[in-house]
Design an enzyme around this catalytic site. Structure first.
Site, short mmCIF file in Angstrom:
data_model
loop_
_atom_site.label_atom_id
_atom_site.label_comp_id
_atom_site.label_asym_id
_atom_site.label_seq_id
_atom_site.Cartn_x
_atom_site.Cartn_y
_atom_site.Cartn_z
N ASP A 134 0.87 -1.17 0.00
CA ASP A 134 0.00 0.00 0.00
C ASP A 134 0.90 1.22 0.00
O ASP A 134 1.82 1.32 0.82
CB ASP A 134 -0.88 0.03 1.26
CG ASP A 134 -1.92 -1.09 1.25
OD1 ASP A 134 -2.36 -1.47 0.15
OD2 ASP A 134 -2.27 -1.57 2.34
N ASP A 150 -14.43 -5.16 -3.69
CA ASP A 150 -14.50 -5.12 -2.22
C ASP A 150 -15.91 -5.56 -1.83
O ASP A 150 -16.89 -4.94 -2.25
CB ASP A 150 -14.25 -3.69 -1.71
CG ASP A 150 -12.82 -3.24 -1.97
OD1 ASP A 150 -11.94 -4.10 -2.14
OD2 ASP A 150 -12.58 -2.01 -2.00
#
Lengths: 253, 196
Positions: free
Chosen positions: A11, A130
């Site tokens: 990330d 997601d």
């Protein structure tokens, strides 16, 4: 024999790899090129770089990080975050990515999938989904998990595959960051409904979790971020344990 | 100089980057004259067999066939290897180079398609391209169609069936997997090509 892939996810915020718990208390975990190279040396089968801020103002920083990470990385390299149109994808490929991951933009405009696949091939298009448990089904959320779409994760995965996606990266929002195991029920529902590979994400905490998501969840690949940073779980050690559990992995590599 | 042939299909950066890393002199080109002038040729490719149509419309096909028959080392990667066969079920109106016999076909419905990931490569002895590559090394594949098993096969993998992962005949080499994405194993294969 085709092996199950272990994917290390980085990330990135403003050009640095960061790690926190559910995007809070971000800690600096280093330079993306160095982190990616270290994971690849350690046995990661692929690297994913996700720009978690992804504002238009830092595109230059992001592309610079992609270029420097790709420079000496010789395993598949996926980049996601802020890719909203074909030109964004083209810039990321030009900087050295092999695949791009798209999430919200694909939900808003499913034809984006076919436009990118038409130019760069389906193998280069990963659709990230997601999903969150709502009663007995799994609903798709976008905008970093903030906006519900009312769509069913399995149906959306089928539509994305039909539009030309090469792989689905499926994150359980309920498990993300918890390290209490992948959501095998979610992964299996999607993996059995589509013919393209499914990358399971969200919840990795131990080698046992990986065994379960490959065996019970029918995942083709599993992705983790937090446990691979700060040496919590070493990929080489994880692969030895998977190998011992009779899960086919690229080991030694 | 090694020419990496650009016929407008996909992303050639990874292939170029790998040769750059090995210190080879490479040029990416879509011009038949430049490809013909190179010492060695790499034909990469991802995506649909129909994208090979451009080879025919630009004169690249003739240039590549002439270089190949003149004995220049030629490496086809993924779709570039499939082009070395007679054709593909994926797009029957485009003819391959027919250097190797048979057509590329889809995987059986018993397995997911595309075949994506690291698979082991069963290596036949005597290959120049796979010289000193360990038996059952892992290489990275991403494809929906596969080449048939032929006598020139130097490497095989299994996915629903056994298929050709690598072929080799004199100066002509083909790999279905992506050496540029196959870690140290892949780099050693590209290095072997540089040294042919």
């Amino acid at each position: 024999m085709l092996t199950k892939r272990i994917i290390a996810c980085l990330d990135m915020d403003a050009g640095r790899v960061v790690k926190g718990v559910q995007f809070k208390n971000l800690r600096d975990a280093g330079n993306p090129a160095e982190c990616a190279a270290a994971h690849a040396r350690n046995g990661a089968d692929e690297i994913v770089l996700l720009d978690i801020t992804a504002t238009s103002g830092n595109r230059g920083t992001m592309l610079h990080a992609v270029r420097s990470t790709a420079h000496s990385l010789f395993v598949p390299f996926t980049v996601g975050g802020g890719i909203r149109q074909l030109d964004d994808a083209a810039a990321v490929f030009d900087a050295g990515a092999d695949k791009i991951a798209i999430n919200s933009a694909a939900v808003r405009d499913p034809e984006l999938i076919s436009r990118i696949a038409g130019r760069f091939g389906s193998q280069a298009v990963v659709v990230a989904i997601d999903a969150k448990r709502i009663d007995r089904s799994f609903e798709v959320f976008i905008a970093g998990g903030r906006v519900p779409t009312g769509r069913d994760a399995t149906q959306w995965a089928q539509e994305a595959a039909a539009s030309g996606a090469g792989e689905i990266m499926l994150t359980s929002m309920d498990r993300d960051g918890t390290q209490c195991g992948f959501d095998c029920e979610l992964v299996r529902a999607v993996a059995e409904a589509i013919s393209i590979p499914v990358i399971a994400s969200g919840g990795a905490g131990s080698a046992r979790d990986f065994v379960e998501v490959f065996r019970d969840g029918r995942a083709d690949a599993a992705l983790a971020a937090s446990i691979f940073h700060f040496g919590i779980e070493n990929i080489a050690q994880l692969k030895r344990e998977l190998h011992d559990a009779s899960i086919p992995v690229r080991w030694p590599c | 100089m090694i020419a990496i042939v650009d016929y407008g299909a996909g992303n050639l950066n990874s292939v170029k980057k790998a040769f750059d890393y090995l210190g080879a002199e490479v040029a990416v080109t879509g011009q038949p004259e430049l490809a013909a002038a190179a010492d060695k040729i790499v034909l990469p490719g991802v995506g649909h067999f129909s994208s090979l149509r451009t080879l025919n419309s630009t004169g690249l096909r003739q240039a590549l066939l002439q270089s190949a028959s003149a004995g220049k080392p030629f490496l086809g990667i993924c779709l570039g290897m499939q082009w070395l066969f007679e054709g593909s079920e994926e797009c029957t109106e485009i003819a391959g180079a027919a250097i190797f016999p048979g057509k590329c076909r889809q995987f059986p419905s018993s397995v997911k398609s595309p075949h994506v990931g690291w698979n082991s490569l069963e290596i036949q002895e005597g290959s120049l391209l796979l010289r000193e590559v360990a038996q059952d090394s892992f290489v990275y594949y991403t494809h929906s169609f596969h080449a048939p098993i032929v006598s020139a096969m130097t490497g095989a993998s299994e996915y629903g069936l056994r298929f050709a992962g690598a072929v080799e005949q004199d100066n002509i080499f083909g790999v279905q997997f992506h050496p540029e994405k196959s870690g140290d194993v892949g780099l050693s294969i590209l290095k072997n090509f540089c040294e042919v």
